[in-house]
Design a protein around this motif. Structure first.
Motif, PDB file in Angstrom:
ATOM      1  N   PRO A 174      17.484  26.063  21.296  1.00 45.10           N
ATOM      2  CA  PRO A 174      17.186  27.193  20.410  1.00 45.10           C
ATOM      3  C   PRO A 174      18.160  27.303  19.237  1.00 45.10           C
ATOM      4  O   PRO A 174      17.898  28.034  18.286  1.00 45.10           O
ATOM      5  CB  PRO A 174      17.292  28.408  21.347  1.00 45.10           C
ATOM      6  N   HIS A 175      19.281  26.583  19.309  1.00 44.75           N
ATOM      7  CA  HIS A 175      20.275  26.639  18.242  1.00 44.75           C
ATOM      8  C   HIS A 175      20.075  25.524  17.218  1.00 44.75           C
ATOM      9  O   HIS A 175      20.939  25.309  16.354  1.00 44.75           O
ATOM     10  CB  HIS A 175      21.688  26.539  18.822  1.00 44.75           C
ATOM     11  N   LEU A 176      18.966  24.831  17.275  1.00 40.55           N
ATOM     12  CA  LEU A 176      18.727  23.685  16.405  1.00 40.55           C
ATOM     13  C   LEU A 176      18.891  24.042  14.933  1.00 40.55           C
ATOM     14  O   LEU A 176      19.481  23.284  14.156  1.00 40.55           O
ATOM     15  CB  LEU A 176      17.324  23.131  16.655  1.00 40.55           C
ATOM     16  N   LYS A 177      18.393  25.192  14.519  1.00 38.66           N
ATOM     17  CA  LYS A 177      18.428  25.553  13.104  1.00 38.66           C
ATOM     18  C   LYS A 177      19.828  25.908  12.612  1.00 38.66           C
ATOM     19  O   LYS A 177      20.027  26.136  11.413  1.00 38.66           O
ATOM     20  CB  LYS A 177      17.454  26.695  12.824  1.00 38.66           C
ATOM     21  N   LEU A 178      20.799  25.949  13.521  1.00 44.00           N
ATOM     22  CA  LEU A 178      22.176  26.228  13.124  1.00 44.00           C
ATOM     23  C   LEU A 178      22.947  24.933  12.831  1.00 44.00           C
ATOM     24  O   LEU A 178      24.095  24.977  12.386  1.00 44.00           O
ATOM     25  CB  LEU A 178      22.903  27.007  14.224  1.00 44.00           C
ATOM     26  N   VAL A 179      22.295  23.797  13.079  1.00 44.97           N
ATOM     27  CA  VAL A 179      22.943  22.506  12.864  1.00 44.97           C
ATOM     28  C   VAL A 179      23.025  22.206  11.364  1.00 44.97           C
ATOM     29  O   VAL A 179      22.055  22.380  10.630  1.00 44.97           O
ATOM     30  CB  VAL A 179      22.157  21.384  13.582  1.00 44.97           C
ATOM     31  N   ASP A 180      24.194  21.765  10.908  1.00 49.83           N
ATOM     32  CA  ASP A 180      24.414  21.477   9.487  1.00 49.83           C
ATOM     33  C   ASP A 180      24.204  20.012   9.142  1.00 49.83           C
ATOM     34  O   ASP A 180      23.997  19.664   7.976  1.00 49.83           O
ATOM     35  CB  ASP A 180      25.836  21.883   9.091  1.00 49.83           C
ATOM     36  N   CYS A 181      24.273  19.130  10.145  1.00 51.67           N
ATOM     37  CA  CYS A 181      24.066  17.701   9.916  1.00 51.67           C
ATOM     38  C   CYS A 181      23.652  17.061  11.232  1.00 51.67           C
ATOM     39  O   CYS A 181      24.154  17.431  12.289  1.00 51.67           O
ATOM     40  CB  CYS A 181      25.348  17.059   9.386  1.00 51.67           C
ATOM     41  N   LEU A 182      22.736  16.105  11.140  1.00 51.73           N
ATOM     42  CA  LEU A 182      22.233  15.434  12.335  1.00 51.73           C
ATOM     43  C   LEU A 182      22.486  13.934  12.235  1.00 51.73           C
ATOM     44  O   LEU A 182      22.077  13.289  11.272  1.00 51.73           O
ATOM     45  CB  LEU A 182      20.736  15.708  12.485  1.00 51.73           C
ATOM     46  N   ILE A 183      23.199  13.396  13.240  1.00 55.34           N
ATOM     47  CA  ILE A 183      23.425  11.956  13.333  1.00 55.34           C
ATOM     48  C   ILE A 183      22.464  11.430  14.386  1.00 55.34           C
ATOM     49  O   ILE A 183      22.468  11.893  15.531  1.00 55.34           O
ATOM     50  CB  ILE A 183      24.879  11.639  13.734  1.00 55.34           C
ATOM     51  N   LEU A 184      21.648  10.470  13.999  1.00 53.39           N
ATOM     52  CA  LEU A 184      20.511  10.104  14.838  1.00 53.39           C
ATOM     53  C   LEU A 184      20.382   8.592  14.984  1.00 53.39           C
ATOM     54  O   LEU A 184      20.357   7.856  13.993  1.00 53.39           O
ATOM     55  CB  LEU A 184      19.243  10.676  14.179  1.00 53.39           C
ATOM     56  N   ASP A 185      20.322   8.131  16.229  1.00 53.82           N
ATOM     57  CA  ASP A 185      20.106   6.707  16.475  1.00 53.82           C
ATOM     58  C   ASP A 185      18.630   6.398  16.239  1.00 53.82           C
ATOM     59  O   ASP A 185      17.747   7.182  16.602  1.00 53.82           O
ATOM     60  CB  ASP A 185      20.498   6.356  17.913  1.00 53.82           C
ATOM     61  N   VAL A 186      18.381   5.256  15.629  1.00 57.22           N
ATOM     62  CA  VAL A 186      16.996   4.881  15.339  1.00 57.22           C
ATOM     63  C   VAL A 186      16.242   4.528  16.604  1.00 57.22           C
ATOM     64  O   VAL A 186      15.132   5.006  16.842  1.00 57.22           O
ATOM     65  CB  VAL A 186      16.954   3.697  14.347  1.00 57.22           C
TER      66      VAL A 186
END
Length: 209
Positions: A46-58
């Protein structure tokens, strides 16, 4: 970035060792960090929208980083994404950037490269949000103008002189001057150059009577 600001970085990575290393690296420079082992985990947070940057593995089991990127877009969650992969190639990076990613790092990457990418992503997103807020404020000011004032503003910022605007709108030149004065005050423009920039931001070029 000022020391008083606190930003949250989310890491979605199925390799626990990589995830832990990124967690330690990012916390060492003051970021709050949330780690997830799979895309479904972050989507359920539920806190997803508070994230300022997302590091994501392909590449991850069950769902790829690209799938998560698309899901976030559908949910209208706007967060800067940094992709990382051990199997990157040019077409893959182009696909990521076209879909809105801000960076694409190939493993193994230097710690400083990741820190630079995160700082740049957050700074760019903050600038985007500020520009969006300012545009919204300018649009509200423009909405406060009368229809005639909008027409005068559009023609004036196209470069027309008062007498030309008067002829175009069927007004007296003094009436045009009065309207221009009201437009300047209502739009909060200190100079005519300011008004031209506002008109450009609001894309008034096609607004003609």
């Amino acid at each position: 970035m000022p020391e008083t600001e606190k930003f949250t970085v989310a890491v979605v990575e199925d390799d626990a060792a990589v995830s832990q290393a990124l967690d330690s690296l990012l916390r060492s420079v003051g970021y709050d960090v949330r780690t997830y082992g799979a895309p479904r985990e972050i989507l359920a947070d539920p806190h997803l929208k508070l994230v300022d940057c997302l590091i994501l593995d392909v590449r991850m089991p069950m769902s790829s980083g690209f799938d998560l990127q698309a899901e976030l877009a559908r949910a209208e969650v706007r967060v800067p994404i940094i992709f990382m992969t051990g199997y990157g190639d040019v077409p893959m990076s182009v696909r990521a950037m076209k879909a809105g990613a801000v960076d694409f790092l190939q493993k193994p990457f230097r710690d400083q490269d990741m820190l630079d990418a995160v700082a740049s992503a957050i700074r760019g997103d903050r600038d985007r949000r500020e520009a969006s807020r300012m545009l919204s404020d300018h649009a509200a000011l423009f909405a406060s103008l009368t229809q005639r004032e909008r027409e005068v503003m559009a023609l004036a910022t196209e470069g027309m002189m008062n007498k030309q605007i008067a002829y175009e709108l069927g007004l007296s030149e003094i009436t045009v001057k009065i309207h221009r004065g009201k437009v300047m005050r209502k739009m909060g423009a200190k100079t005519f150059a300011d008004l031209v920039r506002l008109a450009s931001d609001l894309k008034l070029g096609n607004l003609r009577p």
